[in-house]
Motif scaffolding. Structure first.
Motif, PDB file in Angstrom:
ATOM      1  N   ALA A 137      71.197  53.743  21.704  1.00  0.00           N
ATOM      2  CA  ALA A 137      72.077  54.903  21.550  1.00  0.00           C
ATOM      3  C   ALA A 137      71.484  56.114  22.266  1.00  0.00           C
ATOM      4  CB  ALA A 137      72.277  55.210  20.061  1.00  0.00           C
ATOM      5  N   LYS A 138      70.185  56.318  22.096  1.00  0.00           N
ATOM      6  CA  LYS A 138      69.516  57.448  22.751  1.00  0.00           C
ATOM      7  C   LYS A 138      69.564  57.281  24.270  1.00  0.00           C
ATOM      8  CE  LYS A 138      66.399  58.268  18.873  1.00  0.00           C
ATOM      9  NZ  LYS A 138      65.096  58.652  18.424  1.00  0.00           N
ATOM     10  N   MET A 139      69.374  56.051  24.730  1.00  0.00           N
ATOM     11  CA  MET A 139      69.403  55.803  26.175  1.00  0.00           C
ATOM     12  C   MET A 139      70.797  56.034  26.751  1.00  0.00           C
ATOM     13  SD  MET A 139      66.989  52.461  26.415  1.00  0.00           S
ATOM     14  CE  MET A 139      66.921  52.287  28.162  1.00  0.00           C
ATOM     15  N   GLY A 157      64.019  68.645  28.111  1.00  0.00           N
ATOM     16  CA  GLY A 157      63.738  68.693  26.676  1.00  0.00           C
ATOM     17  C   GLY A 157      62.562  67.835  26.254  1.00  0.00           C
ATOM     18  N   THR A 158      62.333  67.849  24.951  1.00  0.00           N
ATOM     19  CA  THR A 158      61.184  67.142  24.360  1.00  0.00           C
ATOM     20  C   THR A 158      61.683  66.180  23.273  1.00  0.00           C
ATOM     21  OG1 THR A 158      59.691  68.958  24.837  1.00  0.00           O
ATOM     22  CG2 THR A 158      59.048  67.505  23.025  1.00  0.00           C
ATOM     23  N   GLY A 159      60.990  65.057  23.132  1.00  0.00           N
ATOM     24  CA  GLY A 159      61.376  64.081  22.102  1.00  0.00           C
ATOM     25  C   GLY A 159      61.735  62.754  22.748  1.00  0.00           C
ATOM     26  N   SER A 160      62.042  61.760  21.903  1.00  0.00           N
ATOM     27  CA  SER A 160      62.278  60.416  22.441  1.00  0.00           C
ATOM     28  C   SER A 160      63.564  60.350  23.262  1.00  0.00           C
ATOM     29  CB  SER A 160      62.311  59.404  21.288  1.00  0.00           C
ATOM     30  OG  SER A 160      63.277  59.771  20.328  1.00  0.00           O
ATOM     31  N   THR A 161      64.614  61.040  22.846  1.00  0.00           N
ATOM     32  CA  THR A 161      65.882  60.987  23.587  1.00  0.00           C
ATOM     33  C   THR A 161      65.744  61.712  24.930  1.00  0.00           C
ATOM     34  OG1 THR A 161      66.854  61.246  21.382  1.00  0.00           O
ATOM     35  CG2 THR A 161      68.373  61.172  23.240  1.00  0.00           C
ATOM     36  N   ALA A 162      65.140  62.893  24.886  1.00  0.00           N
ATOM     37  CA  ALA A 162      64.927  63.650  26.126  1.00  0.00           C
ATOM     38  C   ALA A 162      64.004  62.889  27.082  1.00  0.00           C
ATOM     39  CB  ALA A 162      64.353  65.031  25.794  1.00  0.00           C
ATOM     40  N   ASP A 189      68.466  68.310  26.274  1.00  0.00           N
ATOM     41  CA  ASP A 189      67.476  68.199  25.205  1.00  0.00           C
ATOM     42  C   ASP A 189      68.071  67.452  24.010  1.00  0.00           C
ATOM     43  OD1 ASP A 189      65.141  68.538  23.764  1.00  0.00           O
ATOM     44  OD2 ASP A 189      65.112  70.723  23.882  1.00  0.00           O
ATOM     45  N   GLY A 190      67.226  66.929  23.177  1.00  0.00           N
ATOM     46  CA  GLY A 190      67.656  66.258  21.962  1.00  0.00           C
ATOM     47  C   GLY A 190      67.831  67.253  20.820  1.00  0.00           C
ATOM     48  N   ALA A 191      68.088  66.726  19.624  1.00  0.00           N
ATOM     49  CA  ALA A 191      68.224  67.589  18.433  1.00  0.00           C
ATOM     50  C   ALA A 191      67.933  66.757  17.199  1.00  0.00           C
ATOM     51  CB  ALA A 191      69.633  68.164  18.349  1.00  0.00           C
ATOM     52  N   ASP A 192      67.577  67.448  16.143  1.00  0.00           N
ATOM     53  CA  ASP A 192      67.349  66.766  14.860  1.00  0.00           C
ATOM     54  C   ASP A 192      68.618  66.732  14.017  1.00  0.00           C
ATOM     55  OD1 ASP A 192      64.459  66.254  15.176  1.00  0.00           O
ATOM     56  OD2 ASP A 192      64.386  68.431  15.310  1.00  0.00           O
ATOM     57  N   GLU A 193      69.430  67.776  14.132  1.00  0.00           N
ATOM     58  CA  GLU A 193      70.742  67.804  13.465  1.00  0.00           C
ATOM     59  C   GLU A 193      71.713  68.613  14.318  1.00  0.00           C
ATOM     60  OE1 GLU A 193      69.938  67.426   8.632  1.00  0.00           O
ATOM     61  OE2 GLU A 193      70.421  69.389   9.445  1.00  0.00           O
ATOM     62  N   ILE A 218      69.551  71.957  14.422  1.00  0.00           N
ATOM     63  CA  ILE A 218      68.153  72.083  14.006  1.00  0.00           C
ATOM     64  C   ILE A 218      67.339  71.346  15.049  1.00  0.00           C
ATOM     65  CG2 ILE A 218      66.384  71.321  12.365  1.00  0.00           C
ATOM     66  CD1 ILE A 218      68.194  71.980  10.096  1.00  0.00           C
ATOM     67  N   LYS A 219      66.318  72.016  15.576  1.00  0.00           N
ATOM     68  CA  LYS A 219      65.400  71.419  16.538  1.00  0.00           C
ATOM     69  C   LYS A 219      63.965  71.744  16.126  1.00  0.00           C
ATOM     70  CE  LYS A 219      65.940  71.515  20.907  1.00  0.00           C
ATOM     71  NZ  LYS A 219      65.384  70.138  20.920  1.00  0.00           N
ATOM     72  N   GLY A 220      63.043  71.017  16.746  1.00  0.00           N
ATOM     73  CA  GLY A 220      61.632  71.297  16.489  1.00  0.00           C
ATOM     74  C   GLY A 220      60.911  70.188  15.767  1.00  0.00           C
ATOM     75  N   GLY A 221      61.618  69.041  15.577  1.00  0.00           N
ATOM     76  CA  GLY A 221      60.949  67.901  14.964  1.00  0.00           C
ATOM     77  C   GLY A 221      59.700  67.499  15.742  1.00  0.00           C
ATOM     78  N   GLY A 222      59.740  67.727  17.046  1.00  0.00           N
ATOM     79  CA  GLY A 222      58.574  67.411  17.883  1.00  0.00           C
ATOM     80  C   GLY A 222      57.648  68.607  18.060  1.00  0.00           C
ATOM     81  N   ARG A 277      59.345  76.802  23.138  1.00  0.00           N
ATOM     82  CA  ARG A 277      59.654  76.642  24.568  1.00  0.00           C
ATOM     83  C   ARG A 277      61.066  76.103  24.752  1.00  0.00           C
ATOM     84  NH1 ARG A 277      53.941  74.561  27.332  1.00  0.00           N
ATOM     85  NH2 ARG A 277      52.630  76.103  26.279  1.00  0.00           N
ATOM     86  N   GLU A 278      61.475  75.219  23.834  1.00  0.00           N
ATOM     87  CA  GLU A 278      62.840  74.678  23.927  1.00  0.00           C
ATOM     88  C   GLU A 278      63.863  75.797  23.812  1.00  0.00           C
ATOM     89  OE1 GLU A 278      62.277  70.171  22.106  1.00  0.00           O
ATOM     90  OE2 GLU A 278      62.713  71.803  20.724  1.00  0.00           O
ATOM     91  N   LYS A 279      63.612  76.725  22.891  1.00  0.00           N
ATOM     92  CA  LYS A 279      64.608  77.792  22.695  1.00  0.00           C
ATOM     93  C   LYS A 279      64.591  78.787  23.850  1.00  0.00           C
ATOM     94  CE  LYS A 279      65.849  79.193  18.385  1.00  0.00           C
ATOM     95  NZ  LYS A 279      65.967  80.026  17.153  1.00  0.00           N
ATOM     96  N   GLY A 300      73.743  59.459  14.506  1.00  0.00           N
ATOM     97  CA  GLY A 300      73.182  59.793  13.192  1.00  0.00           C
ATOM     98  C   GLY A 300      72.749  61.248  13.078  1.00  0.00           C
ATOM     99  N   LYS A 301      72.654  61.941  14.203  1.00  0.00           N
ATOM    100  CA  LYS A 301      72.237  63.352  14.166  1.00  0.00           C
ATOM    101  C   LYS A 301      73.405  64.290  13.823  1.00  0.00           C
ATOM    102  CE  LYS A 301      67.988  62.417  15.625  1.00  0.00           C
ATOM    103  NZ  LYS A 301      67.525  62.632  16.968  1.00  0.00           N
ATOM    104  N   LEU A 302      74.640  63.759  13.860  1.00  0.00           N
ATOM    105  CA  LEU A 302      75.796  64.605  13.520  1.00  0.00           C
ATOM    106  C   LEU A 302      75.852  64.769  12.008  1.00  0.00           C
ATOM    107  CD1 LEU A 302      78.692  63.200  15.778  1.00  0.00           C
ATOM    108  CD2 LEU A 302      77.266  65.211  16.199  1.00  0.00           C
TER     109      LEU A 302
HETATM  110  C1  5RP Z   1      61.444  68.455  19.684  1.00  0.00           C
HETATM  111  C2  5RP Z   1      62.876  68.384  19.344  1.00  0.00           C
HETATM  112  C3  5RP Z   1      63.575  67.087  19.591  1.00  0.00           C
HETATM  113  O1  5RP Z   1      64.603  67.305  20.484  1.00  0.00           O
HETATM  114  C4  5RP Z   1      64.108  66.557  18.306  1.00  0.00           C
HETATM  115  O2  5RP Z   1      63.039  66.426  17.386  1.00  0.00           O
HETATM  116  C5  5RP Z   1      64.790  65.185  18.494  1.00  0.00           C
HETATM  117  O3  5RP Z   1      63.849  64.230  18.834  1.00  0.00           O
HETATM  118  P1  5RP Z   1      64.244  62.719  19.110  1.00  0.00           P
HETATM  119  O4  5RP Z   1      65.059  62.691  20.358  1.00  0.00           O
HETATM  120  O5  5RP Z   1      62.920  62.022  19.256  1.00  0.00           O
HETATM  121  O6  5RP Z   1      65.022  62.224  17.911  1.00  0.00           O
HETATM  122  O7  5RP Z   1      63.491  69.319  18.905  1.00  0.00           O
HETATM  123  O8  5RP Z   1      60.878  69.678  19.305  1.00  0.00           O
END
Ligand code: 5RP
Length: 239
Positions: A5-7, A26-31, A82-86, A94-98, A103-105, A121-123
């Motif tokens: 899904a992320k890919m 962005g940062t994180g697995s999806t980015a 970039d990705g997101a947590d919610e 909501i971001k910043g899980g990583g 810097r993302e903002k 699942g992030k929706l």
């Molecule tokens: C990093 C983030 C990420 O975008 C967020 O945590 C989502 O990560 P992932 O794509 O691994 O689910 O905000 O600071």
């Protein structure tokens, strides 16, 4: 949610990239999927300048051959992916899980367009089930944490719980790329994200919070995938 899904979401974001663009990465697995795919396009001849939102993304982009530019040399940022947590129905995030929220903002806020890529699942209907990351200075972080707790309660977050993020060993604080600490603020729901962001921004010691609300000049688009279908949700300017 599967990595497929992320890919898929990352692959769909490539369609937004045009030759010559300055791109926030962005940062994180999806980015990271997006950065790797971008590297393939660069090898095929695409010309872009990348602005990484973290040291981890800087390393990955370098490894896969995405040319980078320095943030202070960028006269524009065309697009950030970039990705997101919610993600809520108004495209508030909501971001910043990583831990890269600052810097993302900075980079997303300065971009003409932000494409958010995520698994479905992030929706969420309402932000807050994912603990809100708040970046704070190490100096006085206990005082700051208390004020963050008060801000959460005053803005209607019930059952708020503020935790210093740890890394590696228990008791060892996580450090952001800027050398700051992260407070993970759990509460069941955030009833007033704008009010909470305002309160948090008024606290000395708070460097940034992980609420990505409407940005005045950034068009926000959300791409989600459930592993099979991809859905592109177009936003209005200022989201
Ligand atoms: C990093 C983030 C990420 O975008 C967020 O945590 C989502 O990560 P992932 O794509 O691994 O689910 O905000 O600071």
């Amino acid at each position: 949610m599967s990595d497929i899904a992320k890919m898929n979401a990352a692959a769909a974001a490539l369609e937004f990239v045009e030759d010559g663009m300055i791109l926030g990465l962005g940062t994180g697995s999806t980015a990271s999927h997006f950065v790797r795919m971008l590297g393939e396009r660069v090898r095929e001849g695409l010309r872009v300048g990348g602005l990484p939102t973290s040291e981890a993304t800087r390393r990955l982009a370098t490894q896969v051959g995405v040319p980078l530019i320095e943030i202070d040399q960028a006269d524009r940022i065309d697009l950030t992916v970039d990705g997101a947590d919610e993600i809520d129905p108004q495209f508030r995030l909501i971001k910043g899980g990583g831990g890269a929220l600052l810097r993302e903002k900075i980079i997303a806020h300065a971009s003409d367009q932000m494409v958010v890529i995520a698994d479905r699942g992030k929706l969420v209907d309402r932000l807050g089930a994912f603990p809100l990351p708040v970046e704070v200075t190490p100096f006085g972080f206990t005082i700051t944490a208390k004020k963050v707790f008060d801000a959460l309660r005053e803005s209607g977050c019930e059952g708020a719980d503020v935790h210093l993020r740890e890394a590696g060993a228990p008791g060892r604080p996580f450090h952001s790329d800027g050398g700051n600490f992260i407070l993970d603020c759990a509460c069941a729901a955030i009833p007033d994200p704008e009010g909470l962001a305002e309160r948090l921004n008024r606290i000395p010691g708070v460097v940034e919070n992980g609420l990505f609300l409407a940005f005045p000049r950034t068009v926000r688009t959300v791409i989600v995938s459930d592993g099979e279908a991809i859905q592109i949700l177009e936003g209005a300017e200022g989201h």
